[in-house]
Design a protein around this motif. Structure first.
Motif, PDB file in Angstrom:
ATOM      1  N   THR A 169       3.024   0.667   3.220  1.00 10.31           N
ATOM      2  CA  THR A 169       3.063  -0.633   3.898  1.00 10.31           C
ATOM      3  C   THR A 169       3.786  -1.624   3.002  1.00 10.31           C
ATOM      4  O   THR A 169       3.514  -1.717   1.795  1.00 10.31           O
ATOM      5  CB  THR A 169       1.631  -1.146   4.181  1.00 10.31           C
ATOM      6  OG1 THR A 169       0.924  -0.161   4.932  1.00 10.31           O
ATOM      7  CG2 THR A 169       1.672  -2.448   4.970  1.00 10.31           C
ATOM      8  N   LYS A 228       3.638   7.726   3.581  1.00  4.84           N
ATOM      9  CA  LYS A 228       3.406   6.543   4.405  1.00  4.84           C
ATOM     10  C   LYS A 228       3.044   5.380   3.495  1.00  4.84           C
ATOM     11  O   LYS A 228       2.265   5.525   2.550  1.00  4.84           O
ATOM     12  CB  LYS A 228       2.283   6.794   5.401  1.00  4.84           C
ATOM     13  CG  LYS A 228       2.026   5.626   6.344  1.00  4.84           C
ATOM     14  CD  LYS A 228       0.877   5.928   7.309  1.00  4.84           C
ATOM     15  CE  LYS A 228       0.613   4.743   8.230  1.00  4.84           C
ATOM     16  NZ  LYS A 228      -0.537   4.998   9.143  1.00  4.84           N
ATOM     17  N   GLU A 278       0.859  -1.181   0.000  1.00  2.00           N
ATOM     18  CA  GLU A 278       0.000   0.000   0.000  1.00  2.00           C
ATOM     19  C   GLU A 278       0.896   1.232   0.000  1.00  2.00           C
ATOM     20  O   GLU A 278       1.990   1.212   0.578  1.00  2.00           O
ATOM     21  CB  GLU A 278      -0.911   0.029   1.239  1.00  2.00           C
ATOM     22  CG  GLU A 278      -1.882  -1.127   1.323  1.00  2.00           C
ATOM     23  CD  GLU A 278      -2.719  -1.071   2.597  1.00  2.00           C
ATOM     24  OE1 GLU A 278      -2.714  -0.009   3.265  1.00  2.00           O
ATOM     25  OE2 GLU A 278      -3.348  -2.088   2.927  1.00  2.00           O
ATOM     26  N   ARG A 310       4.770  -4.482   7.447  1.00  2.00           N
ATOM     27  CA  ARG A 310       5.435  -3.397   8.169  1.00  2.00           C
ATOM     28  C   ARG A 310       5.026  -2.034   7.599  1.00  2.00           C
ATOM     29  O   ARG A 310       5.037  -1.833   6.379  1.00  2.00           O
ATOM     30  CB  ARG A 310       6.949  -3.549   8.081  1.00  2.00           C
ATOM     31  CG  ARG A 310       7.543  -4.648   8.938  1.00  2.00           C
ATOM     32  CD  ARG A 310       9.049  -4.756   8.718  1.00  2.00           C
ATOM     33  NE  ARG A 310       9.370  -5.241   7.381  1.00  2.00           N
ATOM     34  CZ  ARG A 310      10.610  -5.344   6.897  1.00  2.00           C
ATOM     35  NH1 ARG A 310      11.643  -4.980   7.656  1.00  2.00           N
ATOM     36  NH2 ARG A 310      10.817  -5.801   5.676  1.00  2.00           N
ATOM     37  N   GLU A 311       4.683  -1.103   8.509  1.00  2.00           N
ATOM     38  CA  GLU A 311       4.394   0.264   8.098  1.00  2.00           C
ATOM     39  C   GLU A 311       5.705   1.030   7.995  1.00  2.00           C
ATOM     40  O   GLU A 311       6.550   0.956   8.894  1.00  2.00           O
ATOM     41  CB  GLU A 311       3.457   0.962   9.089  1.00  2.00           C
ATOM     42  CG  GLU A 311       2.037   0.439   9.065  1.00  2.00           C
ATOM     43  CD  GLU A 311       1.110   1.306   9.897  1.00  2.00           C
ATOM     44  OE1 GLU A 311       1.566   1.832  10.938  1.00  2.00           O
ATOM     45  OE2 GLU A 311      -0.057   1.463   9.511  1.00  2.00           O
ATOM     46  N   TYR A 327       8.063   3.506  10.240  1.00  2.00           N
ATOM     47  CA  TYR A 327       7.105   4.600  10.418  1.00  2.00           C
ATOM     48  C   TYR A 327       6.899   4.846  11.907  1.00  2.00           C
ATOM     49  O   TYR A 327       6.649   3.922  12.678  1.00  2.00           O
ATOM     50  CB  TYR A 327       5.767   4.260   9.750  1.00  2.00           C
ATOM     51  CG  TYR A 327       4.729   5.345   9.931  1.00  2.00           C
ATOM     52  CD1 TYR A 327       4.810   6.527   9.194  1.00  2.00           C
ATOM     53  CD2 TYR A 327       3.689   5.200  10.843  1.00  2.00           C
ATOM     54  CE1 TYR A 327       3.861   7.526   9.353  1.00  2.00           C
ATOM     55  CE2 TYR A 327       2.742   6.203  11.015  1.00  2.00           C
ATOM     56  CZ  TYR A 327       2.831   7.360  10.272  1.00  2.00           C
ATOM     57  OH  TYR A 327       1.903   8.357  10.441  1.00  2.00           O
ATOM     58  N   ASP A 343       0.249   5.528   0.308  1.00  2.00           N
ATOM     59  CA  ASP A 343      -0.640   6.690   0.380  1.00  2.00           C
ATOM     60  C   ASP A 343      -0.072   7.805  -0.493  1.00  2.00           C
ATOM     61  O   ASP A 343       1.054   8.274  -0.261  1.00  2.00           O
ATOM     62  CB  ASP A 343      -0.743   7.162   1.834  1.00  2.00           C
ATOM     63  CG  ASP A 343      -1.817   8.240   2.015  1.00  2.00           C
ATOM     64  OD1 ASP A 343      -2.246   8.835   1.007  1.00  2.00           O
ATOM     65  OD2 ASP A 343      -2.207   8.485   3.175  1.00  2.00           O
TER      66      ASP A 343
END
Length: 477
Positions: free
Chosen positions: A146, A144, A128, A151-152, A244, A130
């Motif tokens: 993933t 940000k 992912e 893991r972020e 993050y 953003d």
């Protein structure tokens, strides 16, 4: 290319760190209170020639793409209330050239940078992503995302073409040196060389990721300091991937009650200044945009493109000089500087002038009492430091501060500015005595920090010499 975000880094390589806090404010053998400094700055800023000199500096830098942005955040420590009302609007417009040049880069453009560096589609690297940036870095934007393992992460991406802009502007700096020196006398060829070296090193995100990972490991398990780890294996020259860390930014911290601001101020002071004397290394870019307050009360420090590791002997020299200044041992202080090569013409520098010059730079940390650092103290120091007409300490200004000390004093000055923005209160001297004299900590944070230190390998000691305490100074804010 797109407009760049203003940041603080242009000031690296300056003598602000040592010339900072009192160029025209201290009569010979007369101690003026730190409160009086801001009044003196206001009076000097009322002079049209000072306004013109500072405007000229801002205008020249405002024509430079990649490097000019580096000055903007440093100038943001200026309390514009220092500028007389009849000049304030004009001066603020000039500063806006640097401060308000925020980038307007679409996500598609930044996505292309990521995919070009990784050589594969964004979706192959991140599960992912953003598209809305969560922050602006010095030479890029932060997003940000993933990873596919859950893991972020924070992803810092350089603006396209920023490397060329920075290198071109570094050439312009040399061309504009005479103009810059009219407002910033400390811009010497040696300073430009250091500036070039450090700015170019910041363009390599792989190197920065490696450095940040090492610092993260250094502070593992710390009770109130955290450095998010990075993933060098997932980073490229223009893309830095790190852990993050959710938290509140500096502007939100400034709105907190005084007790919490004081606590965070002490943490900032310990990280940016104390690390030098504890570990012989320090982050050279203290700035409000480079920290976050986590929900557990820990403060996360970010952005390690400018990180300095010093020879322990050089650190010891700084500690010895600061102790000599604190104890007003003027003759010894001058002898130390002559021996080190800082003072090249000792016949022209009296011991008293040498002492006053050093005190002007760091007296705020030598006052043995509770002291509130205000924006006026920090901004007043900056304005007087760039005043080309100040004749105080003229002999000392012509001396040679070695580059390794130049950057540590700069970090000290910028930390002073951050504490001023927080209006943090503390007995900064009692905290500093831990690393200057080896004293036991007197604050709760200090005791927690030292308990952590004893649980890990002991750092190389940098203290030594006299343990005489300084006289208490009448210096309140």
């Amino acid at each position: 290319m797109a407009k760049e975000l203003p940041t603080s880094r242009l000031a690296r390589g300056t003598k602000l760190g040592i010339a900072v806090a009192g160029n025209a404010l201290r009569a010979q053998k007369t101690r003026r209170s730190m409160r009086g400094r801001s009044e003196a700055v206001r009076a000097r800023m009322a002079e049209e020639s000072m306004i013109r000199a500072t405007e000229q500096m801002v205008m020249v830098l405002g024509t430079m793409k990649g490097v000019a942005m580096k000055l903007g955040q440093m100038l943001s420590v200026l309390d514009l209330d220092l500028v007389p009302p009849e000049h304030r609007e004009r001066f603020q417009r000039r500063l806006a050239v640097l401060r308000d040049s925020a980038p307007s880069v679409s996500f598609e453009v930044m996505r292309a940078v990521i995919e070009e560096d990784f050589g594969q589609p964004l979706e192959k690297v991140f599960a992912e992503f953003d598209p809305e940036p969560v922050a602006a870095a010095s030479i890029g934007q932060v997003y940000k995302a993933t990873l596919h393992d859950g893991r972020e992460v924070a992803v810092k991406v350089q603006y396209p073409g920023i490397d060329s802009a920075v290198r071109a502007d570094l050439k312009n700096l040399a061309m504009f040196r005479r103009i810059l020196q009219s407002a910033m006398p400390w811009v010497t060829p040696a300073v430009l060389d250091e500036l070039r070296l450090n700015l170019e090193s910041e363009l390599d995100y792989v190197a920065e990721a490696t450095t940040q990972k090492q610092i993260s490991e250094l502070f593992t398990g710390h009770p109130f300091i955290v450095v998010p780890t990075t993933y060098p294996e997932l980073s490229t020259t223009r893309v830095l991937v790190s852990e993050y860390f959710p938290g509140l930014g500096f502007e939100e911290i400034r709105e907190m009650p005084a007790a919490e601001r004081d606590r965070i101020g002490e943490i900032i002071y310990r990280f940016y200044v104390g690390s030098l004397f504890t570990f012989n290394e320090f982050c050279g870019d203290p700035h409000p945009g480079n920290l976050l307050l986590g929900p557990d009360g820990r403060v996360a420090f970010l952005d390690f493109g400018l990180y300095n590791r010093m020879d322990p002997e050089h650190v010891r020299f700084e500690a010895v000089c600061i102790r000599a200044a604190a104890e007003e041992r003027a003759e010894e202080l001058r002898d130390l500087m002559v021996e080190r090569g800082v003072i090249e013409s000792p016949d022209e520098i009296t011991p008293e002038e040498c002492l006053e010059y050093v005190l002007a730079a760091c007296e705020w940390a030598l006052v043995d009492e509770e002291l509130t650092i205000t924006p006026e103290l920090a901004s007043g120091a900056f304005v007087l430091a760039v005043d080309p007409r100040a004749t105080d300490f003229e002999g000392m200004k012509q001396q040679n501060l070695p580059p390794e000390h130049l950057f540590s004093r700069r970090a000290d000055f910028l930390t002073f500015g951050m504490l001023g923005q927080l209006e943090a209160t503390g007995n900064w001297h009692r905290i500093a005595r831990e690393w200057l004299y080896g004293d036991d900590p007197v604050t709760e944070l200090g005791r927690a920090h030292h308990a952590w230190l004893t649980s890990r390998p002991a750092p190389t000691p940098t203290t030594g010499g006299s343990t005489k305490k300084p006289r208490k100074r009448a210096a309140k804010a």
